[in-house]
Scaffold this motif. Structure first.
Motif, mmCIF file in Angstrom:
data_model
loop_
_atom_site.group_PDB
_atom_site.id
_atom_site.type_symbol
_atom_site.label_atom_id
_atom_site.label_comp_id
_atom_site.label_asym_id
_atom_site.label_seq_id
_atom_site.Cartn_x
_atom_site.Cartn_y
_atom_site.Cartn_z
ATOM 1 N N LEU A 1 0.864 -1.189 0.000
ATOM 2 C CA LEU A 1 0.000 0.000 0.000
ATOM 3 C C LEU A 1 0.894 1.230 0.000
ATOM 4 O O LEU A 1 1.918 1.255 0.697
ATOM 5 C CB LEU A 1 -0.876 0.045 1.256
ATOM 6 N N VAL A 2 0.518 2.248 -0.772
ATOM 7 C CA VAL A 2 1.196 3.535 -0.677
ATOM 8 C C VAL A 2 0.209 4.471 0.018
ATOM 9 O O VAL A 2 -0.909 4.697 -0.477
ATOM 10 C CB VAL A 2 1.572 4.087 -2.070
ATOM 11 N N VAL A 3 0.600 4.944 1.209
ATOM 12 C CA VAL A 3 -0.332 5.683 2.066
ATOM 13 C C VAL A 3 0.194 7.105 2.273
ATOM 14 O O VAL A 3 1.392 7.300 2.530
ATOM 15 C CB VAL A 3 -0.454 4.970 3.444
ATOM 16 N N ARG A 4 -0.697 8.089 2.122
ATOM 17 C CA ARG A 4 -0.296 9.477 2.410
ATOM 18 C C ARG A 4 -1.380 10.108 3.263
ATOM 19 O O ARG A 4 -2.556 10.062 2.902
ATOM 20 C CB ARG A 4 -0.123 10.242 1.091
ATOM 21 N N GLY A 5 -0.980 10.650 4.403
ATOM 22 C CA GLY A 5 -1.958 11.258 5.316
ATOM 23 C C GLY A 5 -3.009 10.251 5.754
ATOM 24 O O GLY A 5 -4.171 10.604 5.950
ATOM 25 N N GLY A 6 -2.633 8.988 5.861
ATOM 26 C CA GLY A 6 -3.570 7.947 6.291
ATOM 27 C C GLY A 6 -4.442 7.406 5.160
ATOM 28 O O GLY A 6 -5.190 6.450 5.341
ATOM 29 N N VAL A 7 -4.340 8.005 3.950
ATOM 30 C CA VAL A 7 -5.206 7.593 2.828
ATOM 31 C C VAL A 7 -4.424 6.678 1.886
ATOM 32 O O VAL A 7 -3.258 6.954 1.570
ATOM 33 C CB VAL A 7 -5.698 8.851 2.059
ATOM 34 N N ILE A 8 -5.083 5.608 1.425
ATOM 35 C CA ILE A 8 -4.426 4.718 0.457
ATOM 36 C C ILE A 8 -4.428 5.417 -0.904
ATOM 37 O O ILE A 8 -5.480 5.659 -1.495
ATOM 38 C CB ILE A 8 -5.164 3.359 0.351
ATOM 39 N N GLU A 9 -3.221 5.748 -1.382
ATOM 40 C CA GLU A 9 -3.110 6.443 -2.668
ATOM 41 C C GLU A 9 -2.910 5.463 -3.819
ATOM 42 O O GLU A 9 -3.179 5.784 -4.974
ATOM 43 C CB GLU A 9 -1.927 7.432 -2.645
#
Ligand SMILES: Cc1cc2nc3c(=O)[nH]c(=O)nc-3n(C[C@H](O)[C@H](O)[C@H](O)COP(=O)(O)OP(=O)(O)OC[C@H]3O[C@@H](n4cnc5c(N)ncnc54)[C@H](O)[C@@H]3O)c2cc1C
Length: 470
Positions: free
Chosen positions: A354-362
Motif C-alpha cells: 500500500l502507498v499511504v499518504r496522510g492515512g489515505v491509500i493512494e
C-alpha cells in the motif's frame, strides 16, 4: 431531423456504448462499423480461450440479433478507410460513403511491433512462427499452431505477456518469457512483486529472462541481446500497444498519444466527433483497460441522450486475469509518493503493498492473494483516513474464509469494469439476473467470487456450482 450517429469500431467500448444508448432511449439512428468479422466479443477472455478454460462460443458480448432488435445497424467485416469531416461522411474500404451528424471513434489500439530483425518477411507478412495476440483471429491462429508446437517464447512480461505465457504453459507448450526491464510487470509492481510472479511462472514450468531484449529471429531461434538464443517453435508478441489513431490523424483531429478529447469525450478539434476507449486521450492520459472504456461509454451515451454527465478521468484499476497469477493494482504504486507499507511472503507466493499518504491509500499492488481486494478498493475509492496500524493490519491478515465480501456496505463498488455496487448485486435474484441487468462479471471476471458470495449470502440457490469465470 433524426440525428445520424456512426460508430467506428465494434469492440468492447463500442458494444458498451450501444447498450448504454439503448438503456437511455437515445432517439437517433445508430450505425456501427466494425473491421473484425465477428460482432463485439470479450477481448479480455481471449487468453482464457487460449488456455482452454472458456468456451470460444461464449465470448460474444452482444450478437447481431441484439443490434437488430434495438434498431442498430451493425456492419461487421467493414473497415473505415477515411473520415471526411467537410462532407460529414465516413468512407469504407469498398468506397461506400456513410453520412453522419455525429461520429464516435472506438478504434482501440494496435500491438507494438518490437524491433526484432527477422519478424517481418520480405513480402511484409509476419514470419510464420510469429503471432500477435490482440484479436479473435490472432487467438484462433495461435490455437491452431499450438498442437504442433513444443516450445514458445513470449516477448513482453507485462499483463498480456503473463496471460499468454500462463495459457501456453497450461496447454503443455514449454514457454519462456523475455522481458526487457529488470522484472516482470514492471509498470505495475516493484521488484519484489515481480519476483513473486516469476516464481509463480517457474512453478508452471515457464522460464523468465528479464533485463534481456530479443533482437533477431533466425532459423536457429530467437536471439537475445545477452547472447542467448532460444530455440522456439512459436514467438508471441506481447510488447504492448498504442492507440489506433490513424483515422483521426488523417482527418486532422488533434492526436497526441491518443485522440485528444474533452469532458464530453469530444475531439478538441471537432465537437461532432467523439473518441472512447483505448484510442482516446483525456487530460494527457490514455487508458488501455476495460473499466475506463466502459465508464467513457456511459458518459458519452448520457451526453448523446441529452444528459449532463461529464468525464473527469477514471481511476486506474488493473486486474490480471490468469488462473494462478492473481494481480490487482490500484493507481500507480510505483510512481506515487507516500509511505510504503508492504508484506512479501515469497514462500506463500504473495506480495501486498500500500502507498499511504496522510492515512489515505493512494495506490496499492496485490500479487498472489486478492482476498482483501474488495475492502482495499473500497478504502481507496472513498479515500478513508486510516489509523497508523490499519494499513499494516490490512496486509498482515491471512487469507480469511471467503473474502469478507458479505460485510461490504451497499455502496461499495464490487465490479470495477461495469461500476456495480454491492447493493445493486444484493437486489438481484441470481447470477443470471446480475449478469444481464448490471453486466457485473462480464468484463475481466475479477469480481466473480465476490458476486457469488453476495448472492449466496441471500440465497444459496442463486449461484450455480460452476461458472466460466469462477
Ligand atoms: C488478450 C487481451 C487481454 C486483455 N486483458 C485485459 C484485462 O484483463 N483487463 C482489462 O481491463 N483490459 C484487458 N485488455 C484490454 C482491453 O481489451 C481493452 O482495453 C478494451 O478492449 C478496449 O476497448 P476498445 O473498444 O477501446 O478497443 P477494442 O476492444 O480493441 O475494439 C476496437 C475495435 O475497433 C476496430 N477498428 C479499428 N479500426 C477500425 C476501422 N478503421 N474501421 C472499423 N473498425 C475498426 C478493431 O478491429 C476492434 O475490433 C486486454 C486486451 C487483450 C488484447
Amino acid at each position: 431531423m433524426t440525428e445520424r450517429l456512426v460508430v467506428v469500431g465494434n469492440g468492447m467500448a463500442s458494444a458498451r456504448l450501444c447498450e448504454e444508448l439503448v438503456a437511455r432511449g437515445y432517439g437517433g439512428t445508430v450505425t456501427v462499423l466494425g473491421e473484425e468479422p465477428a460482432a463485439a466479443y470479450n477481448r479480455i477472455l481471449l487468453s482464457a480461450v487460449l488456455e482452454g478454460t472458456h468456451p470460444l462460443d461464449a465470448l460474444t458480448l452482444r450478437d447481431p440479433e441484439w443490434y437488430a432488435e434495438h434498431g442498430i445497424v451493425l456492419r461487421t467485416g467493414t473497415r473505415v478507410l477515411h473520415v471526411d469531416r467537410e462532407a460529414a461522411v465516413v468512407v469504407l474500404v469498398d468506397g461506400t460513403e456513410i453520412g453522419f451528424d455525429r461520429l464516435v471513434l472506438a478504434t482501440g489500439s494496435i500491438p507494438t511491433l518490437p524491433p526484432i530483425r527477422g519478424l517481418i518477411r520480405m513480402d511484409g507478412s509476419l514470419h510464420p512462427k510469429v503471432h500477435a495476440f490482440r484479436s479473435l483471429a490472432d487467438c484462433l491462429r495461435l490455437l491452431g499452431a499450438v498442437p504442433g508446437a513444443g516450445t514458445a517464447v513470449v516477448v513482453g512480461g507485462g499483463l498480456l505477456g503473463l496471460q499468454v505465457a500462463r495459457a501456453l504453459s497450461v496447454r503443455g507448450v514449454a514457454t519462456e518469457v523475455v522481458e526487457g526491464t529488470e522484472h516482470l510487470l514492471s509498470r505495475q509492481v516493484d521488484a519484489r512483486g515481480g519476483a513473486v510472479l516469476r516464481r509463480g511462472l517457474r512453478q508452471l514450468g515457464t522460464e523468465v529472462y528479464t533485463g534481456a531484449r530479443a533482437v533477431r529471429l533466425t532459423d536457429e531461434g530467437l536471439r537475445l541481446d545477452n547472447g542467448y538464443t532460444l530455440d522456439t517453435d512459436l514467438v508471441v508478441l506481447a510488447a504492448g500497444g498504442r492507440p489506433s489513431t490513424a483515422l483521426a490523424r488523417q482527418a486532422g483531429l488533434l492526436c497526441r498519444r491518443g485522440v485528444v478529447v474533452g469532458r464530453h469525450l469530444e475531439s478538441v478539434t471537432d465537437e461532432r466527433i467523439h473518441a472512447i476507449g483505448d484510442c482516446a486521450e483525456h487530460a494527457g492520459r490514455t487508458t488501455g483497460f476495460v473499466p475506463p472504456a466502459w465508464e467513457q461509454a456511459g458518459v458519452l451515451a448520457d451526453h448523446l441522450a441529452g444528459g449532463d454527465a461529464v468525464y473527469d478521468g477514471s481511476r486506474s484499476v488493473a486486474r490480471l486475469r490468469a488462473t494462478g497469477l492473481d494481480v490487482a493494482v490500484l493507481g500507480d504504486p510505483e510512481r506515487t509518493d507516500g509511505e510504503v507499507v508492504e508484506v512479501t511472503n515469497p514462500v506463500a507466493g504473495t506480495h501486498r503493498k500500500l502507498v499511504v499518504r496522510g492515512g489515505v491509500i493512494e495506490a496499492a499492488a496485490l500479487v498472489g492473494d486478492l482476498s482483501r481486494v474488495g475492502l482495499i478498493t473500497q478504502l481507496y475509492d472513498r479515500r478513508t483516513v486510516l489509523g497508523p496500524h490499519e494499513p499494516g493490519e490490512l496486509l498482515m491478515a491471512e487469507r480469511p474464509p471467503g473474502d469478507g465480501s458479505t460485510l461490504l456496505p451497499d455502496d461499495a463498488e464490487v465490479c470495477a469494469c461495469a461500476g456495480v455496487s454491492a447493493g445493486r448485486l444484493r437486489a438481484c435474484r441470481d447470477l443470471d439476473e446480475a449478469r444481464s441487468t448490471t453486466r457485473a462479471t462480464t468484463g475481466c471476471g475479477g469480481c466473480t467470487g465476490v458476486v457469488r458470495e453476495l448472492l449466496a449470502a441471500r440465497n444459496p440457490a442463486a449461484v450455480p456450482a460452476t461458472s466460466f469465470h469462477a
